[in-house]
Design an enzyme around this catalytic site. Structure first.
Site, short mmCIF file in Angstrom:
data_model
loop_
_atom_site.label_atom_id
_atom_site.label_comp_id
_atom_site.label_asym_id
_atom_site.label_seq_id
_atom_site.Cartn_x
_atom_site.Cartn_y
_atom_site.Cartn_z
N TYR A 136 0.66 -1.23 0.16
CA TYR A 136 -0.11 0.11 0.01
C TYR A 136 0.81 1.30 0.03
CZ TYR A 136 -4.51 -2.24 0.32
OH TYR A 136 -5.60 -3.12 0.13
N GLU A 141 -3.80 -28.49 7.71
CA GLU A 141 -4.22 -27.70 6.58
C GLU A 141 -5.03 -26.74 6.66
OE1 GLU A 141 -5.81 -28.25 1.80
OE2 GLU A 141 -5.12 -30.07 2.92
N ASP A 150 -5.87 -32.55 3.12
CA ASP A 150 -6.65 -33.37 1.92
C ASP A 150 -5.94 -34.44 1.33
OD1 ASP A 150 -8.93 -32.03 3.12
OD2 ASP A 150 -8.96 -30.57 1.60
#
Length: 412
Positions: free
Chosen positions: A148, A241, A299
């Site tokens: 920014y 995760e 996963d």
């Protein structure tokens, strides 16, 4: 000055192992000043050669895997340090952008040298200018905050966070020092819970087993993480995760069932470097408690394995810092032989992005044989399974599943 002199001799040289030092602010500023002086020297040469800038290739073609011989720890690192990028091509203008005149002049005045005028400007110099000012002010900023600031100063040069992130890694490559040494810290993204007490100097202890299902936020300030005193009676470190799975395990106080420390980075971020603070903390805990196995619950899909590999080997996306915080992580689950516990209707087709990640993992050269077999099975089946599919057996089944696998040492 010895550090600066030694580093100057290594500047832009092709090293067997690329590295990024962790050094104090004064030495970083000295390296920036040396870089400016070298740039001026090139400009003042009879035949200035400034059309190319030596940088580090950050891609798989420039990676090697250092396989541990005496230990199980392996890591990824960048092997061929120098590549060149043109500064004169029109499409390269945004890569090394405007705004160096004031910065270079400022440094030269600080050194009581001569005034300098240069019409060529680079984004790398602009980011170095920002970092120089940050270090002078003894501040730290996140990559988002820096973005920014640059967006306000030079919006046409830094249109996205990705542009800033890549330029930061270019500065890391040029100065051979870590992002943290430049005063750039990671955003607070991850959480920690379980059997560990964090003791920050001058503040109350944080018992991470008493933080509820939300856990305790992992700071992105490496100074703070480095100063923490850690106390634990855990027997395992478990990297999770997904934030939702982390919450389920903490709510059930799984860490008392199996004495453990739970850490999550809240999913798979856009940039591998966002794992930086979490990997730093995992690495530090593992150094203090070297006998604790580090297990990873992800996963069963290529992205899950990619997350595990980021912790296990490091990531090319981390540039010269790829290897520093690699840990000996084991794959707990989900794995192929767990699929008989998952309802068939819970398996979903692999997406094109999954197949791309699978291909990248297989071609990377980092996977051990049993990991390759898992990826091959994913591709052959054309399907993926998420940890939440285990809730088919009840919300308390997840803890039982993990506990059984740990007791049976069912991890690779």
């Amino acid at each position: 000055m010895d550090d600066v002199q030694n580093w100057k001799l290594k500047l832009f040289s092709d090293q067997e192992l690329c590295y990024a030092d962790i050094i104090p602010p004064s030495q970083v500023r000295a390296r920036i000043e040396v870089s400016v002086l070298n740039f001026i020297k090139i400009l003042n040469a009879p035949k200035p050669a400034i059309s190319h800038l030596p940088l580090i290739k950050r891609n798989l073609s420039n990676s090697r895997v250092n396989h541990g011989l005496l230990t199980e720890l392996s890591c990824v690192f960048l092997s061929h340090s120098v590549s060149t990028r043109s500064l004169m091509k029109p499409n390269a203008a945004k890569a090394f952008v405007r705004g160096t005149y004031n910065f270079i002049t400022y440094i030269l005045l600080q050194l009581h040298l001569f005034n300098f005028h240069c019409n060529l400007s680079r984004a790398v110099w602009k980011v170095m200018e920002m970092c120089y000012q940050i270090l002078l002010q003894e501040k730290c900023v996140t990559q988002r905050e820096l973005y920014y600031k640059l967006l306000c100063d030079s919006p046409h040069l830094f249109p996205s966070q990705t542009d800033v992130n890549r330029t930061i890694q270019d500065v890391v490559a040029l100065l051979r020092c870590s992002r943290f040494s430049l005063g750039i810290i990671a955003s607070s993204r991850g959480l920690i819970a379980g059997r560990i007490i964090l003791q920050e100097p001058g503040k109350e202890d944080v018992d991470c087993s008493m933080c509820g299902s939300s856990g305790h936020t992992i700071s992105g300030d490496f100074n703070l993480l480095q100063k923490l005193s850690l106390y634990s009676d855990a027997r395992y470190i478990i990297i999770v995760e997904k934030h939702a799975i982390f919450q389920r395990l903490t709510e059930d106080q799984f860490f008392h069932q199996i004495p453990s420390i739970l850490i999550t980075a809240k999913g798979y971020p856009d940039m591998a470097t966002r794992y930086y603070a979490h990997q730093f903390l995992v690495h530090r805990i593992s150094r203090i408690f070297p006998d604790l196995p580090i297990l990873c619950l992800v996963d069963w899909n290529p992205a899950g394995l990619a997350i595990l590999c980021t912790f296990k080997f490091g990531s090319i996306g981390m540039g010269l810092e790829a290897y520093r915080y690699a840990c000996n992580v084991k794959w707990l689950g989900l794995r192929g032989h767990d699929l008989d516990m998952v309802p068939d209707q819970s398996l979903v087709p692999l997406k094109p992005k999954d197949l791309q990640i699978a291909e990248s993992l297989i071609s990377s050269g980092i996977l051990q044989e049993n990991y390759k077999e898992e990826v091959a099975l994913m591709v052959r089946s054309g399907r993926r399974a998420e940890i939440e599919a285990l809730y088919f057996h009840g919300y308390d089944y997840l803890g039982k599943y993990i506990a059984k696998k740990i007791v049976q040492s069912d991890y690779i």
